[in-house]
Scaffold this active site. Sequence first.
Site, PDB file in Angstrom:
ATOM      1  N   CYS A   1       0.861  -1.180   0.000  1.00 41.95           N
ATOM      2  CA  CYS A   1       0.000   0.000   0.000  1.00 41.95           C
ATOM      3  C   CYS A   1       0.895   1.227   0.000  1.00 41.95           C
ATOM      4  O   CYS A   1       1.857   1.286   0.767  1.00 41.95           O
ATOM      5  CB  CYS A   1      -0.890  -0.010   1.245  1.00 41.95           C
TER       6      CYS A   1
ATOM      7  N   GLU B   1      -8.757  -0.818  -2.534  1.00 44.49           N
ATOM      8  CA  GLU B   1      -9.050   0.619  -2.699  1.00 44.49           C
ATOM      9  C   GLU B   1     -10.446   0.970  -2.194  1.00 44.49           C
ATOM     10  O   GLU B   1     -10.649   2.060  -1.649  1.00 44.49           O
ATOM     11  CB  GLU B   1      -8.888   1.036  -4.164  1.00 44.49           C
TER      12      GLU B   1
ATOM     13  N   HIS C   1     -10.230   1.526   1.367  1.00 44.50           N
ATOM     14  CA  HIS C   1      -9.740   2.878   1.710  1.00 44.50           C
ATOM     15  C   HIS C   1     -10.916   3.856   1.791  1.00 44.50           C
ATOM     16  O   HIS C   1     -10.920   4.743   2.648  1.00 44.50           O
ATOM     17  CB  HIS C   1      -8.748   3.384   0.657  1.00 44.50           C
TER      18      HIS C   1
HETATM   19 ZN   LIG Z   1      -3.670   1.191   0.068  1.00 44.48          ZN
END
Ligand SMILES: [Zn+2]
Length: 171
Positions: free
Chosen positions: A93, A136, A139
Site C-alpha cells: 500500500c 481501494e 480505503h
Molecule cells: Zn492502500
Amino acid sequence: MLKIVHYPDPVLLTTAKPLSDEDFDGDLEALVADMFETMEKAGGVGLAAPQIGISKRLFVMDVPQQDGARERHALINPEIVRIEGEQTGDEGCLSFPGLYQVVKREMRVIARARDVKGDEFELDVSELAARCILHETDHCDGIVFLDRMTPLKRELAKRKIKTLQKTGKWN
Ligand SMILES: [Zn+2]
C-alpha cells in the site's frame, strides 16, 4: 505530484463521503489525472483519494493483465456488487511504504462505479485487479490492509512499521 499520506494519518481511518452530481466537473477530471500521475510515479497499481488526504469515495487503478492489457480505470462512488472465491498473496500500500504482507481476499469481484464523466459502469475482474478493487474500496471505508491481516501478521506488520518509522522513510 500529490502528497501521499502515510498510516496512521486519521484520514486513512475515516469513512469517506460519496461524490454528488455537482462534483462531476473539470476539477474532478484534473484531480483524477493528478491521482493517476501520482500513482504511476509512486509505482503503485491503485490509489484512493483518502491516501492523498481527500476524504471522498474515489480511486484510480492501473493493473497489468496476463494478456498484456491493463485494467486502467477511475472508480467514483465504487460499490462491490458481487464477490467470489478466494486468493492469498502479498499486498502492499502506498500509505505503508516498504511494508508487504500476506492478505487473503476474494478471487473475483464485480464492482459498479461512475466514471469521471459521471456515467455508471461495471467491472468484472479477478486476481490482482480484484485485490486492487477490494483494497481501494476499503480505503473509501476507512479500512486499511492492516485490518485485513490475521492478528499474528498484523502484530508483525506493526513491529515492522515501528522499525521503518525509525529509519525516517515513513512519516
Ligand atoms: Zn492502500
